[in-house]
Each structure stands twice: as C-alpha cells, then as structure tokens.
Design an enzyme around this catalytic site. Structure first.
Site, PDB file in Angstrom:
ATOM      1  N   HIS A 159       7.317   0.016  10.235  1.00  0.00           N
ATOM      2  CA  HIS A 159       7.163   1.245   9.451  1.00  0.00           C
ATOM      3  C   HIS A 159       6.471   0.903   8.137  1.00  0.00           C
ATOM      4  O   HIS A 159       6.729  -0.149   7.541  1.00  0.00           O
ATOM      5  CB  HIS A 159       8.534   1.876   9.194  1.00  0.00           C
ATOM      6  CG  HIS A 159       8.433   3.270   8.675  1.00  0.00           C
ATOM      7  ND1 HIS A 159       8.089   3.555   7.370  1.00  0.00           N
ATOM      8  CD2 HIS A 159       8.592   4.465   9.282  1.00  0.00           C
ATOM      9  CE1 HIS A 159       8.052   4.866   7.195  1.00  0.00           C
ATOM     10  NE2 HIS A 159       8.348   5.446   8.351  1.00  0.00           N
ATOM     11  N   GLU A 196       1.334   7.007  12.175  1.00  0.00           N
ATOM     12  CA  GLU A 196       1.798   7.603  10.924  1.00  0.00           C
ATOM     13  C   GLU A 196       0.816   7.249   9.811  1.00  0.00           C
ATOM     14  O   GLU A 196       0.933   6.180   9.196  1.00  0.00           O
ATOM     15  CB  GLU A 196       3.180   7.054  10.551  1.00  0.00           C
ATOM     16  CG  GLU A 196       4.273   7.416  11.530  1.00  0.00           C
ATOM     17  CD  GLU A 196       5.637   7.480  10.851  1.00  0.00           C
ATOM     18  OE1 GLU A 196       6.256   8.543  10.901  1.00  0.00           O
ATOM     19  OE2 GLU A 196       6.071   6.492  10.255  1.00  0.00           O
TER      20      GLU A 196
HETATM   21  P1  13P Z   1       8.135  12.397   6.715  1.00  0.00           P
HETATM   22  O1  13P Z   1       8.356  13.196   7.980  1.00  0.00           O
HETATM   23  O2  13P Z   1       9.208  12.600   5.708  1.00  0.00           O
HETATM   24  O3  13P Z   1       6.757  12.555   6.194  1.00  0.00           O
HETATM   25  O4  13P Z   1       8.296  10.857   7.131  1.00  0.00           O
HETATM   26  C1  13P Z   1       7.604  10.411   8.232  1.00  0.00           C
HETATM   27  C2  13P Z   1       8.132   9.079   8.560  1.00  0.00           C
HETATM   28  O5  13P Z   1       7.976   8.134   7.813  1.00  0.00           O
HETATM   29  C3  13P Z   1       8.872   8.930   9.817  1.00  0.00           C
HETATM   30  O6  13P Z   1       9.033   7.603  10.147  1.00  0.00           O
END
Ligand code: 13P
Length: 260
Positions: free
Chosen positions: A96, A167
């Site tokens: 992450h 992401e």
């Molecule tokens: P948000 O949905 O708060 O933008 O976070 C995304 C995230 O980091 C999920 O792992």
C-alpha cells in the site's frame, strides 16, 4: 461467472468494537441479495480475531492490512504470514502506498507476496502512480515497473489467486478519484503485464481492483465497468451507511449482469 470484489481497508481508523459493527453491517447488506459480491474486510491486527467470529461461515472474508516479509524471527512489533493464517486471514494488502511512503521497498513487497502464498493467503498488491508521474504522462510505465519489481521472484501455483489494486496515489483520501475511463485503461495495462509475468495464471484467478476516493456516490460508475473487478475502499468503508450502500450496489450490478 463475473465476480466483483469489494475490499474495505479500515486502516488505523477503527478498533475492535467498531470493526465488529462494520462487519455485521457488511453481512446485513448481503442478506437477501441474489448475486453476492466477494466482500473482504481488513481490520487492524488487534481486531482480526473479533471480526473473524462475526463473519465465520459467511460470504465475507477476512483480510489483513500488512505482513512482515520474513518468515519469523526477532522482529519486534511485526506480524508474520503464519500468524495471519492462524487468525483466519485469507487476504492481505501488500505494498500500500501508505506503507511504501514509510520506506517499504519493492523487494520487500515481493518477499511479502511469496510469504503469503506459502501460507495460503491471497495477496492484494497495491500499485499506483504519483501525481508527478501522472503529470509527466508516465503513469502506465510507473505502474508496469512497480508490478514487475514488486513481483520479482514470485511464483504462482495451481489454485493461487492474485489481486492487484490500482490505487493512484493522488486519488487516495483526496476526494478526487480517477475517471472510470482512466481506471479501465490502467486495468487493461495491468492485465497485459500480469499476463506476461505469469502466463500460466488463468484470468479467473486474477482480480484487478480500483481504489482511491471511492464512496457511495461514485462506486457504481466503476462497478458497472466489466474491466473493473472490484474496489478497494478506504475512508468510505469505515462509514457503515456508505460501506453497506456500496456492497448493495455491487450486488445489484451483478444481478443486472446475470440477466444481460
Ligand atoms: P480512500 O478510499 O480513503 O481514498 O483510500 C483508498 C485506499 O487507500 C484504500 O486502500
């Protein structure tokens, strides 16, 4: 059969009591639905055991937010893949951006992935470009490089599954998600690259998800895209009403697809 996966990453936002309530909410949201999305909840380590009890024998699976890359040893404060297996985790986030920002390297991420497979846990590998990379027009290259180096030395066997969460860093927690079109394009890039890295991996064993500022108002626009295998949800997943609405929407999308 089409699958949509929803992963709630509860980060360091909620403790055991709230995690249990959210897990109960997820179960309720699935009740009575004909087509069930695959829901995974990732509470903090101390909440894993309590959440496990709530979701036992249900359609909701347990995930962890992190794992250490070594099998065992003198690593104060760390948690191994074996420990997660004992806790009943079947998924674990790796790489992450919030962990990479704390110094986690691609090499460590790759070792984590291998450790997880050794213990029967499906990794959810997070990748995504920075705002600067996006502005320079090198998002695809950045994500492809990250995939390559975060999976170096990893072998995927038999029934192993692989989840990749796209992401974009600039979209996490900002309230500004990528457009569904951009997400779809990157999902294609990711699928292509994984196809090169793991030619033996059946497409049904690869799930590509989008994450970054997903909430109940925009989730549907992503879920309805056939290329989007699901969502990794942060902030909205610790709000019971938002999380349950997104789950219900995913079930409805699947129901619609089953009649298509
Ligand atoms: P948000 O949905 O708060 O933008 O976070 C995304 C995230 O980091 C999920 O792992």
């Amino acid at each position: 059969m089409t699958n949509k996966m929803l992963i709630g990453n509860w980060k360091m936002e909620v403790g055991s009591r709230e995690s249990v309530a959210l897990a109960r909410g997820a179960l309720l949201a699935l009740r009575g639905k004909k087509q069930l999305p695959e829901v995974v909840v990732c509470p903090s380590f101390p909440a894993l055991a309590d959440v496990r009890k709530v979701i036992a024998r249900s359609h909701v699976s347990l995930g962890a937010q992190n794992v250490h890359h070594e099998e065992k040893g003198a690593f104060t404060g760390e948690v191994s893949a074996r420990m997660l297996e004992e806790q009943g985790a079947s998924f674990c986030l790796v790489g992450h951006s919030e962990r990479r920002a704390m110094g986690e390297t691609d090499a460590q991420v790759a070792k984590k992935v291998s450790e997880l497979y050794a213990h029967g846990i499906t990794p959810v590998l997070c990748v995504g470009e920075t705002l600067a990379q996006r502005k320079s027009g090198i998002s695809s290259q950045a994500v492809t490089n990250q995939l390559q180096s975060s999976l170096t030395g990893v072998s995927i066997r038999g029934r192993d599954r692989l989840c990749i969460a796209y992401e974009p860093i600039w979209a996490i927690g900002t309230g500004t998600p990528a457009s569904p079109q951009d997400a779809v394009a990157m999902h294609d890039t990711i699928r292509q690259r994984i196809g090169i890295l793991f030619p033996g991996l059946a497409s049904s064993r690869l799930q590509v998800l989008y994450g970054g500022s997903i909430d109940a108002t925009n989730a549907y626009r992503f879920l309805r895209e056939p290329e989007v295998g699901g969502l990794l949800i942060g902030g909205a997943s610790v709000h019971l009403s938002q999380f349950t609405k997104i789950i219900a929407e995913a079930a409805d999308v699947l129901e619609g697809l089953s009649h298509a």
